[in-house]
Design a protein around this motif. Structure first.
Motif, short mmCIF file in Angstrom:
data_model
loop_
_atom_site.label_atom_id
_atom_site.label_comp_id
_atom_site.label_asym_id
_atom_site.label_seq_id
_atom_site.Cartn_x
_atom_site.Cartn_y
_atom_site.Cartn_z
N ILE A 107 0.87 -1.18 0.00
CA ILE A 107 0.00 0.00 0.00
C ILE A 107 0.90 1.23 0.00
CG2 ILE A 107 -1.73 1.31 1.29
CD1 ILE A 107 -2.73 -1.40 2.40
N ASN A 108 0.83 2.01 -1.07
CA ASN A 108 1.65 3.21 -1.19
C ASN A 108 0.95 4.43 -0.62
OD1 ASN A 108 3.70 1.75 -2.58
ND2 ASN A 108 2.48 1.91 -4.43
N SER A 125 -6.58 5.43 -3.87
CA SER A 125 -5.67 4.36 -3.46
C SER A 125 -4.56 4.21 -4.49
CB SER A 125 -6.40 3.02 -3.34
OG SER A 125 -7.36 3.07 -2.33
N GLU A 126 -3.36 4.01 -3.99
CA GLU A 126 -2.20 3.73 -4.83
C GLU A 126 -1.50 2.52 -4.24
OE1 GLU A 126 0.28 7.21 -5.29
OE2 GLU A 126 -1.49 8.51 -5.35
N LYS A 139 -3.58 2.70 -9.48
CA LYS A 139 -4.10 3.88 -8.81
C LYS A 139 -5.58 3.98 -9.15
CE LYS A 139 -3.28 8.86 -8.42
NZ LYS A 139 -2.42 9.98 -8.81
N SER A 140 -6.37 4.42 -8.18
CA SER A 140 -7.80 4.52 -8.41
C SER A 140 -8.42 5.58 -7.52
CB SER A 140 -8.47 3.18 -8.11
OG SER A 140 -9.88 3.30 -8.20
N ILE A 141 -9.49 6.19 -8.03
CA ILE A 141 -10.31 7.09 -7.24
C ILE A 141 -11.75 6.60 -7.34
CG2 ILE A 141 -11.31 9.41 -7.11
CD1 ILE A 141 -8.64 10.54 -8.01
N VAL A 142 -12.37 6.44 -6.19
CA VAL A 142 -13.79 6.11 -6.10
C VAL A 142 -14.44 7.26 -5.34
CG1 VAL A 142 -15.47 4.56 -5.03
CG2 VAL A 142 -13.47 3.62 -6.19
N ALA A 174 -7.85 -0.16 -7.81
CA ALA A 174 -6.42 0.08 -8.05
C ALA A 174 -5.74 -1.21 -8.52
CB ALA A 174 -5.75 0.62 -6.80
N TYR A 175 -6.14 -2.34 -7.93
CA TYR A 175 -5.62 -3.64 -8.36
C TYR A 175 -6.00 -3.87 -9.84
CZ TYR A 175 -4.84 -8.58 -8.96
OH TYR A 175 -4.40 -9.78 -9.46
#
Length: 180
Positions: A107-108, A125-126, A139-142, A174-175
């Motif tokens: 988890i970054n 999340s990164e 990387k993701s944004i929800v 992110a995965y």
């Protein structure tokens, strides 16, 4: 001169995680359903990098930013109330039990933001994923409409369960982003 000043401020704020989430598009129900329904065919053998903050700031690795205006302004940075990030991440991904592919996740960064008006909660999340000595970055944004927090009093906000689900969706997204 005013245009140059406005442009300079806009550029300075664009890298700020709280602004990235504030101005991000809302996730659609179809996008969220796709994330929830996508199967992950790995055996998750290790989760690392989950460092909780004690004096949390916007630059903390894993942090919750609560902001509210309800007759008074409240803004604060706090630890995300997850005690076991390995179990939490495994629950988020819901990986296959008998997969031959083993993965490690680092988890970054996890940045959760809740806001009262307009009501939304959002998570960026990164992560880095290691499979067979290969590194994949995701990387993701929800971002979801609704209340992710409750303001109990002037300087105290409480995170609700829905916001924790947004973190899990963001981790899984992110995965999926890394594996594209």
């Amino acid at each position: 001169m005013v245009r140059i000043l406005f442009l300079a401020i806009a550029v300075a704020l664009s890298g700020c995680a709280t602004n990235q989430l504030h101005f991000a598009s809302y996730s659609t129900e179809a996008e969220l359903a796709e994330i929830r329904n996508t199967e992950i065919n790995i055996e998750l053998v290790e989760v690392s990098g989950a460092e909780s903050c004690t004096k949390c700031t916007e630059s903390s690795k894993i942090v919750w930013h609560a902001a509210n205006y309800n007759g008074f302004f409240y803004e604060g940075f706090a630890q995300i109330p997850v005690s076991d990030w390995s179990a939490f991440t495994k629950s988020a991904l819901n990986p296959a039990a008998n997969s031959k592919t083993q993965a490690k996740i680092v988890i970054n960064r996890i940045f959760l933001k809740t806001w009262q008006n307009p009501q939304y909660y959002a998570c960026q999340s990164e992560i880095s994923i290691f499979i067979n000595n290969q590194k994949y970055n995701g990387k993701s944004i929800v971002k979801i409409r609704g209340s992710g927090q409750e303001l109990l009093r002037a300087n105290l906000a409480q995170l609700n369960h829905d916001a924790l689900e947004a973190i899990q969706l963001s981790l899984k997204s992110a995965y999926l982003n890394a594996m594209k």
